[in-house]
Every structure is written in C-alpha cells, then in structure tokens.
Write a protein that holds these residues in place. Structure first.
Motif, mmCIF file in Angstrom:
data_model
loop_
_atom_site.group_PDB
_atom_site.id
_atom_site.type_symbol
_atom_site.label_atom_id
_atom_site.label_comp_id
_atom_site.label_asym_id
_atom_site.label_seq_id
_atom_site.Cartn_x
_atom_site.Cartn_y
_atom_site.Cartn_z
ATOM 1 N N UNK A 128 0.842 -1.187 0.000
ATOM 2 C CA UNK A 128 0.000 0.000 0.000
ATOM 3 C C UNK A 128 0.880 1.241 0.000
ATOM 4 N N UNK A 129 0.339 2.349 -0.552
ATOM 5 C CA UNK A 129 1.116 3.583 -0.644
ATOM 6 C C UNK A 129 1.577 4.091 0.725
ATOM 7 N N UNK A 130 0.798 3.828 1.772
ATOM 8 C CA UNK A 130 1.153 4.317 3.104
ATOM 9 C C UNK A 130 2.356 3.600 3.697
ATOM 10 N N UNK A 131 2.803 2.520 3.067
ATOM 11 C CA UNK A 131 3.895 1.713 3.619
ATOM 12 C C UNK A 131 5.252 2.086 3.054
ATOM 13 N N UNK A 132 5.285 2.920 2.029
ATOM 14 C CA UNK A 132 6.537 3.187 1.344
ATOM 15 C C UNK A 132 7.357 4.296 1.979
ATOM 16 N N UNK A 133 8.600 4.409 1.536
ATOM 17 C CA UNK A 133 9.461 5.529 1.938
ATOM 18 C C UNK A 133 8.946 6.817 1.295
ATOM 19 N N UNK A 134 9.433 7.936 1.784
ATOM 20 C CA UNK A 134 9.044 9.230 1.231
ATOM 21 C C UNK A 134 10.208 9.769 0.417
ATOM 22 N N UNK A 156 -9.510 -8.414 15.353
ATOM 23 C CA UNK A 156 -9.158 -8.867 14.013
ATOM 24 C C UNK A 156 -8.550 -7.804 13.121
ATOM 25 N N UNK A 157 -7.735 -6.908 13.703
ATOM 26 C CA UNK A 157 -7.066 -5.875 12.926
ATOM 27 C C UNK A 157 -5.555 -6.008 13.058
ATOM 28 N N UNK A 174 -9.062 -11.309 7.575
ATOM 29 C CA UNK A 174 -10.044 -12.382 7.447
ATOM 30 C C UNK A 174 -9.686 -13.510 8.416
ATOM 31 N N UNK A 175 -10.603 -13.932 9.285
ATOM 32 C CA UNK A 175 -10.260 -14.944 10.295
ATOM 33 C C UNK A 175 -10.015 -16.330 9.723
ATOM 34 N N UNK A 176 -10.474 -16.579 8.504
ATOM 35 C CA UNK A 176 -10.269 -17.898 7.904
ATOM 36 C C UNK A 176 -8.979 -18.001 7.127
ATOM 37 N N UNK A 177 -8.801 -17.100 6.162
ATOM 38 C CA UNK A 177 -7.611 -17.147 5.309
ATOM 39 C C UNK A 177 -6.424 -16.417 5.913
ATOM 40 N N UNK A 178 -6.673 -15.528 6.895
ATOM 41 C CA UNK A 178 -5.644 -14.667 7.502
ATOM 42 C C UNK A 178 -5.040 -13.694 6.498
ATOM 43 N N UNK A 179 -5.773 -13.418 5.442
ATOM 44 C CA UNK A 179 -5.368 -12.409 4.474
ATOM 45 C C UNK A 179 -6.124 -11.111 4.740
ATOM 46 N N UNK A 180 -5.699 -9.996 4.132
ATOM 47 C CA UNK A 180 -6.424 -8.746 4.343
ATOM 48 C C UNK A 180 -7.881 -8.859 3.920
ATOM 49 N N UNK A 181 -8.781 -8.287 4.721
ATOM 50 C CA UNK A 181 -10.217 -8.324 4.428
ATOM 51 C C UNK A 181 -10.737 -6.959 4.005
ATOM 52 N N UNK A 182 -9.853 -6.036 3.690
ATOM 53 C CA UNK A 182 -10.240 -4.694 3.287
ATOM 54 C C UNK A 182 -9.022 -3.822 3.130
ATOM 55 N N UNK A 183 -9.260 -2.561 2.821
ATOM 56 C CA UNK A 183 -8.180 -1.598 2.624
ATOM 57 C C UNK A 183 -7.680 -1.067 3.971
#
Length: 311
Positions: A128-134, A156-157, A174-183
């Motif tokens: 995500x853009x918020x994770x990058x260097x500036x 669950x966050x 996501x509690x099942x797949x443990x992947x992101x469930x949204x932005x």
C-alpha cells in the motif's frame, strides 16, 4: 533483544532474579539482526539481512531447554533472496503464520511455517502507498516506510506504523484465510513512530517515536483523537531514540509494564547533537484514562534495566 549492527541476540534476565541481572549473549549471526517474534513458548523466529542489495533470511531458535551458558543453534527456515529489501518489525498472526514489515520495499510479507521442521514459504501479504518511503523527504538519513506491525486478535485488525509517512494505520484480517479483508484505515497521523504495543483491554496503542524521544498513547479507533504523550515530555535523558517496544511476560504486565529499547540518538541526536548510550528501559505505563498520565516526562515511569553503549 536484537542488536542489529552487532548482529547479535541477547538475553536479559528479570531484574529480581537472584544474582546479577547481566545481559547474556545468546547468538551472533552472519547478517544484521532485526525483527523477533515468538511463534510458540520459547521458540523464536528472527529475521536477518545483509542489506538491500543482498538476501535476507528467517532464522529459528528453540530456547525451550536452553541454559544461559549453552550455545544456541540458529536454523535457517527461509531465504528471501533479493526481493526482501529492509525487514523490520514482525508479529504472529495465527499459529504458523507470521507477518514481517519490509520498510524499504513498502509492503508486508506473509510467512507460512510448516507444521514440523522444514522450509517456510513467503509471499507479499499487502502492499500500500502508506507503507513506502518518502522520496521527497529532506530528512537525513532518509526515513523508512512501514516499521512496526502488531495484530489485535480480539478485533481482528493488523496495526502498523509508517515512519516516513508519519502514520498509524490498521487493516482488517479475514479470520479464515488470515489475508487482508479490506483496505488500510487511517488511525492517526503526524506521528513519526517506529514500533508499537497494543493494549486491547484499554483500546489504545503505545507508540515509540524515535525522532521525538517520546512514548505516545493513541486510541485504536479510527480518527486518533485524545492522543497523549505519556513519557518524554519534558525531555528525559533516559528516553533518547526509543525504537522497539514489547510487553513484559509476567502476569499483570500486559498494558502496564513495557520494555523499550533506545538508540541513544544515533539516528536522530537531540538538539545538543550528543549521542547517548543505547538503553533497555523498563517502563511502568500509566493506566489509560488516569490523570497521572498528564504528569509528562519519563520520571518514575521509566527505569533503566540494562545499558549497552553504541558500538
């Protein structure tokens, strides 16, 4: 406790242990040491790297039957190769699943561990853009992107800090797949935070702000209202360059007793340009909502548990 530049892992016994509570060297690696996560009681995974141009690894250390005078075997369970550019904080997401922040590549890795001994597998969990260097920042040295990651299991966050972007963010899982469930969702801004501790009982996060020499408490709800500096204002000599943070392991420590590492101002010296010794602090944090939190400063809330000179 990892010591990145010295490529070492140290053990510090509790302060009330009989005999001297001296740091004990556990292991010396052949790469820089960074994130440390406990996957099961006394079994740890530690990430190491030779820098952005070289491969990074995930090492497993089993300390279940370890005595301080014994050597430790560090088993390599994963070689990332060149795509892993700047491994930083890590956390356990679910049994056998860990997440690692990559502060230079600007994303989060997911590592799945085998049920028994063997090689782990890794893939990008979220970018995500918020994770990058500036790239436009004028700060020297350039600041990393995503640094600390912590999972709030009850709600669950996944929460993360982004140093260069001065953000605290969260992602539903996501509690099942443990992947992101949204932005990713905005929690707070204008905080150049490094690491964080979550207190789900009180609904707050404690952030170590290396550049501001302080610990700041932020509500976990979106919007980040009612923020408060609980240590480091006014300036405190002990709390210079706070970086990593973790709750104590004893009953009653959660939400109250944290252990905070500092770099003594090595990355960002105070206004006097003097670098202090790096420290490990025991911080007695005020209960969320108490008027005592308004005292400011580290004062009696922080105690130096061990000191290592910048070497």
């Amino acid at each position: 406790m990892t010591e990145a530049l010295q490529q070492e892992l140290w053990y510090i016994s509790p302060a009330d242990t009989r005999g001297p509570a001296e740091p004990i060297l556990v292991h010396t690696f052949d790469q820089l040491a960074s994130g440390l996560v406990e996957t099961q009681p006394d079994v740890f995974l530690l990430s190491t790297s030779e820098g952005p141009a070289h491969e990074s690894c995930l090492r497993r250390l089993d300390l279940r039957h370890w005595n301080p005078d014994e050597p430790v075997r560090a088993e390599t369970v994963l070689e990332f190769g060149k795509p892993a550019e700047g491994l930083a904080g890590s956390c356990l997401l679910a049994p056998g699943v860990i997440l690692l922040a990559d502060s230079l590549a600007g994303h989060i890795w997911r590592v799945d561990l085998p049920p028994r001994h063997g090689n782990a597998t890794a893939r990008v969990w979220l970018r995500h853009d918020t994770m990058g260097c500036d790239p436009g920042s004028l700060l020297v040295p350039p600041q990393p992107g995503i640094k600390g990651v912590r999972y709030a299991a009850r709600t669950g966050y996944l929460y993360y800090t982004s140093t260069a972007r001065r953000l605290l963010m969260r992602v539903p899982v996501d509690p099942g797949s443990h992947d992101p469930a949204g932005d990713p969702e905005f929690i707070a801004g204008s905080i150049m935070a490094d690491d964080l501790c979550l207190d789900e009982d009180a609904g707050v996060a404690y952030l170590t702000t290396r550049q501001q020499n302080a610990i700041e408490r932020v509500p976990l709800q979106t919007g980040g209202s009612a923020r408060q500096i609980v240590a480091g204002e006014p300036f405190d000599e002990q709390l210079v360059g706070p970086s990593g943070a973790a709750w104590g392991r004893r009953p009653g420590d959660y939400g109250r007793i944290a252990y905070v590492t500092t770099d003594g101002g090595l990355v960002a010296p105070p206004t006097d340009d003097m670098v202090r010794p790096a420290r490990l602090l025991r911080a007695e944090l005020p209960a969320a909502g108490r008027e005592a939190a308004e005292r400011g400063g580290c004062g009696p809330a922080c105690h130096r548990a061990a000191t290592e000179d910048n070497r």
